[in-house]
Design an enzyme around this catalytic site. Structure first.
Site, PDB file in Angstrom:
ATOM      1  CG  ASP A 101      -6.516  -3.540   1.356  1.00 19.41           C
ATOM      2  OD1 ASP A 101      -6.634  -3.395   0.131  1.00 19.41           O
ATOM      3  OD2 ASP A 101      -6.163  -2.634   2.126  1.00 19.41           O
TER       4      ASP A 101
ATOM      5  CG  ASP B 285      -4.884   0.386   5.248  1.00 18.34           C
ATOM      6  OD1 ASP B 285      -5.597   0.093   4.258  1.00 18.34           O
ATOM      7  OD2 ASP B 285      -4.317   1.482   5.369  1.00 18.34           O
TER       8      ASP B 285
ATOM      9  CG  ASP C   5      -2.250  -0.352   1.071  1.00 19.30           C
ATOM     10  OD1 ASP C   5      -2.580  -0.578  -0.092  1.00 19.30           O
ATOM     11  OD2 ASP C   5      -3.020  -0.419   2.040  1.00 19.30           O
TER      12      ASP C   5
END
Length: 980
Positions: free
Chosen positions: A798, A794, A487
């Site tokens: 996801d 997070d 990310d």
């Protein structure tokens, strides 16, 4: 969740996760052909684990896997969980049936009036039964959620007072949010398990026989040496084993405790505070958002599009929507969509989750591929050792009974008809003891112990390096990772966001908080949109003096900007009524609210990714408050967005529109399903939010690249912003690299065929504007191409990618509970540098175990060969039972401790990753092992056959010469191991 399953959205993703965990879908590998093909260990079903054990010849699993999964207990635990769930469902169904019958007779049911409990006007038992049975009639009898909050002395807006006295009273009246956990096994229990090994039991019997034999033949003064030494060595092995197992169990318990301790927000005294899940009390008002875990039983206060995944409690994977008709929350469930607040009515053991957790012992064991493979190796070597021991036994017995074995003075030990039966039995016992000792030395008990020790040690040390391991196998798999899909926000960047640029109309507001440059109408609408279209809040700081802002980092940045513009949060919130919410999610990348103003006007506010919101706008308000058409200025706004993105700013647009109140559904059910209009919007502002790169990320990315691990950035942000951050972090080396297919948009990748995706995936360095589904497709494509993929994430969305990856890494600070539940490792400080440390530890685990295997097998081979050759040639063994036991203690337990707990070195990060199919014992290891074993055997055999002449012992008595020679052989053997 196999590669074909691409079209997965947020809610089903979560639902599927629980199917997998129960082993009903993904985990049950029905096309399981090669039992040693254990590339995919995540959420493996019990059937798969059983097959691994059978295929790997795992004998005596509970002894070998000192601290691992007990498959029988796991089955019992699942059975008990189903029983508790079924029991709860039956009670609930019976109650609903009863209430339905009562309603048919008379509307409403009579409920016992609330009986006081301490300082509160309602009792613990009434609250618990109402929530447990989902008794809506009882809730209505108490005056709904408002009446219940009064009984519990809670303000639904500001929460409880929350001082120490108030919390203590509530805990006394309703209990704390903890449940009794079963105590871990005691040290005595580990001692009991450690001595229940067949070879050790045989040795204890041999020790007793040897003791009796020695005392009988040599007298008490000297006769106890052999038997006593064997007994002492066996006891030492048992105590050392039990102690190391006990320490491991304590480490695993501590890690488990850490996993269960969730931090979440509650509203107390008008402010949002972060508290531990254990500190939640009855009466607390808890804000809930997508991805959170419900921390206790409770009742809905307010909610918008609130959907709950109750599969952890009910076992059914369907998503349940919560509203005033279905307001009850069950502890332990996950928020699948939407946002809301709940009033806590039951905590700890008074909830179904608490009962479930208290009745089920937490099994910390988990089978890892390396454990399975090593167990197979250990069992195979054990069988070889047993065969060798039987061979030596047969040779020694046949030599003895045929008169080929001589005493130290040269006389024959056994003469038919002359030697007494007692002496023959004594000699046979000595021979059996030698054979048993060979088995003890040959069985490498230390192999599986070394894995468990290494994993336990690494897990504890990784905690210090800000990584909490949820699944053991992730430790070893991480060393094989060939790519990390990271990310951007919060992992590569600091997640400390501030608004640094703002455009209102065509004008850039400089500085961005200068409200004097804005017309009152624009300022008023902006403040309204910022204050109402948010999941964060603004409240006075503790102890007075200033204000505090809560919410996600993006929300905090925009709310902070609003405060600087003069926004009065509470005043604006009370000036209009929020009646419908379309929560932000990473699929649509925007969120909206519908407000009813005091003059009955309706405003719809949207906020989200700048270019996506801009595409829905038909007009904009300039700084003078005049409405302009957006068409002629669209290019200007696009350039402004691209300019901000190129400077690595996150671009967010704020827009609104008026709406006819007659077009809004009046029926509550229709309103719930109403889609907020998102066309004909009026642009109010575009803001650029700075999120600086984390210090040290560039070095961490370089370290990964040098180690042969490719770092890819997958972000929902604008492609320009992603490019700028990637160049800053070193993921892209230069602007020349920032071209397709190195840099790609999510929708372009999504549009490719499966074959093309597989080819393009290997080249991708940056993916911008990606949806969770794109992340999942990328992971699947990379894994199909043979990569070992680690993914960081997070958000709730996801979860599918974290689940699909070989190693899922969730964020400990910003990560949702759903993401954490789907991951294997939680990065406690949300820092990419910690991900690199995990790679180092993963490689260290593998390297330490390889070192130990090389050491262990060399000792085994050398000890076996020397004893077999000596037994066959002379009928005597130079290394006796006591000596071999001491060597076994050192090489099995202390050797495992020493080699399994070596910290990682920088050298590990200069190697390429270990391949998924690479053998455990490499060619270099075989070379080292064979050369070392040959050298040891040569030295020992030379000493065995030529020792007397080398040491000039030919003139000494045979007994003395043999003692000196055998002592030298033992010392040489020990020194060989130190050198080894």
């Amino acid at each position: 969740m196999r590669s074909g399953n691409a079209s997965i959205n947020a809610s089903p993703g979560i639902a599927q996760q629980h199917d997998m965990e129960s082993g009903d879908g993904w985990g049950r590998d029905d096309v399981f052909s090669d039992p040693f093909d254990i590339a995919n260990t995540k959420n493996a079903s019990l059937e798969t684990l059983k097959r691994w054990r059978q295929a790997a010849l795992v004998l005596n699993a509970s002894r070998r896997f000192r601290y691992t999964l007990d498959l029988k207990k796991e089955e019992e635990k699942e059975h008990r969980r189903r029983m508790i769930r079924a029991h709860a469902q039956v009670i609930r169904a019976a109650l609903l049936f009863k209430l339905a019958g009562q309603r048919a007779i008379v509307l409403g049911t009579t409920v016992t009036p609330p009986t006081p409990s301490g300082d509160y006007a309602v009792g613990l038992e009434q609250l618990a039964s109402m929530t447990r049975d989902h008794n809506l009639s009882a809730l209505q009898q108490y005056g709904g959620v408002k009446g219940l909050s009064d009984l519990l002395k809670t303000n639904m807006e500001t929460g409880i007072i929350g001082d120490d006295g108030d919390l203590a009273k509530r805990r006394n009246a309703f209990g704390s949010n903890t449940y009794p956990t079963k105590k871990g096994r005691s040290f005595l229990r580990f001692l009991w398990e450690a001595w229940q090994d067949l070879t050790l039991i045989i040795l204890m019997i041999a020790a007793a026989a040897s003791l009796a034999l020695g005392i009988k033949t040599e007298g008490l003064k000297e006769g106890w040496y052999d038997g006593g030494s064997i007994a002492f060595a066996v006891l030492l092995v048992i105590f050392t084993t039990a102690f190391s197992d006990y320490r491991q169990s304590l480490q695993f318990q501590n890690l488990n405790e850490e996993k269960r301790n969730i931090n979440l927000e509650v509203v107390r005294d008008g402010r949002r505070e972060k508290v531990s899940i254990y500190d939640i009390v009855v009466g607390d008002v808890v804000p809930l958002k997508i991805g959170d875990q419900v921390p206790a039983d409770g009742i809905l206060v307010t909610g918008h599009s609130l959907a709950i995944d109750e599969s952890s409690m009910t076992g059914e994977s369907k998503i349940v929507h919560k509203d005033q008709k279905s307001p009850f929350f069950m502890s332990g469930c996950k928020i699948a969509d939407g946002a809301g607040t709940m009033l806590v009515t039951g905590v700890g053991i008074n909830t179904e989750w608490g009962l479930l957790m208290a009745s089920i012992a937490e099994d910390t064991g988990e089978e890892t591929p390396l454990q399975v493979r090593l167990n197979g190796v250990a069992t195979f070597i054990g069988i070889v050792g047993l065969a060798v021991a039987l061979f030596v036994l047969a040779i020694l017995l046949s030599r003895y009974f045929t008169g080929h074995t001589k005493n130290s003075d040269g006389s024959v030990q056994f003469v038919r008809g002359k030697t007494s039966i007692g002496d023959a039995v004594d000699s046979a016992v000595k021979i059996v003891t030698i054979a048993v000792t060979i088995v003890v030395v040959a069985v490498p008990e230390g192999l599986p112990l070394a894995v468990t020790l290494t994993l336990a040690y690494s897990m504890r040390k990784m905690m210090a390096d800000k990584a909490l391991v949820r699944r053991l196998s992730a430790c070893e798999t991480m060393g094989s990772a060939t790519t990390i899909c990271s990310d951007k926000t919060g992992t590569l960047t600091l997640n400390q966001m501030t608004v640094v640029e703002a455009y209102v109309g065509r004008k850039k507001i400089d500085p961005p908080e200068d409200v004097s440059q804005l017309d009152a109408v624009v300022s008023s609408l902006l403040n309204e949109g910022i204050a109402q279209n948010t999941t964060g809040s603004v409240f006075p700081a503790k102890g007075g003096g200033g204000i505090e802002v809560s919410g996600s980092p993006t929300e905090r940045a925009i709310l902070g900007w609003g405060v600087e513009l003069g926004m009065k949060f509470d005043v604006i919130r009370s000036a209009s009524t929020l009646f419908h919410v379309s929560p932000f999610n990473s699929e649509k990348k925007r969120g909206g609210v519908a407000l009813r103003l005091t003059d009955s006007q309706v405003h719809i506010h949207w906020k989200g990714a700048a270019e996506i919101v801009l595409a829905s706008c038909t007009g904009y308000l300039d700084t003078n408050g005049c409405l302009q058409s957006v068409q002629k200025d669209k290019e200007f706004f696009k350039e402004a967005i691209n300019g901000m993105a190129a400077r690595s700013l996150r671009c967010v647009a704020i827009a609104y529109r008026s709406y006819e109140k007659d077009n809004i559904p009046t029926d509550e059910e229709q309103l719930e399903k109403w889609a907020l209009p998102e066309d004909e919007l009026v642009l109010l502002a575009i803001v650029g939010i700075k999120d600086p790169c984390r210090p040290g990320v560039k070095d961490a990315v370089k370290l990964c690249t040098d180690a042969g691990v490719k770092v890819r950035m997958v972000t929902g942000d604008n492609l320009q912003t992603a490019k700028a951050i990637a160049l800053e972090c070193g993921i892209l080396n230069s602007d020349a690299d920032a071209t397709e297919p190195n840099v790609i948009e999510g929708r372009a990748f999504r549009g490719l065929s499966d074959k093309e995706r597989e080819q393009v995936a290997k080249k991708i360095s940056v993916m911008g504007r990606s949806s969770p589904n794109d992340k999942l497709l990328l992971v699947q494509a990379l894994r199909k191409g043979g990569e070992v993929v680690a993914v960081t994430g997070d958000g709730t969305n996801d979860a599918p990618a974290l689940h699909e990856a070989d190693i899922g890494l969730s964020m400990g600070i910003q990560g949702t509970e759903v993401a954490k539940e789907s991951s294997d490792i939680i990065i406690l400080d949300d820092n990419f540098a910690s991900v690199v440390k995990v790679v180092r530890w993963g490689r260290s685990v593998y390297a330490n175990i390889q070192k130990f295997i090389q050491f262990q097998l060399t000792v085994n081979v050398a000890a076996l060969i020397i004893n077999v050759v000596a037994a066959v040639s002379s009928g005597d063994v130079p290394l006796n039972a006591v000596q071999l036991l001491w060597v076994n203690l050192i090489m099995d337990t202390l050797g495992a401790l020493a080699l399994a707990t070596e910290p990682p070195t920088d050298h590990l990060m200069h190697r390429s990753p270990v391949g998924r199919r690479e053998p455990l014992i490499t060619n270099i290891m075989w070379r080292n092992l064979i050369i070392q074993a040959l050298y040891q055997v040569s030295v020992l055999l030379v000493l065995n056959f030529f020792g007397k002449s080398i040491l000039n012992l030919k003139d000494d008595s045979m007994e003395h010469a043999n003692d000196v020679k055998n002592t030298l052989i033992f010392n040489a053997f020990v020194l060989c191991q130190i050198f080894n």
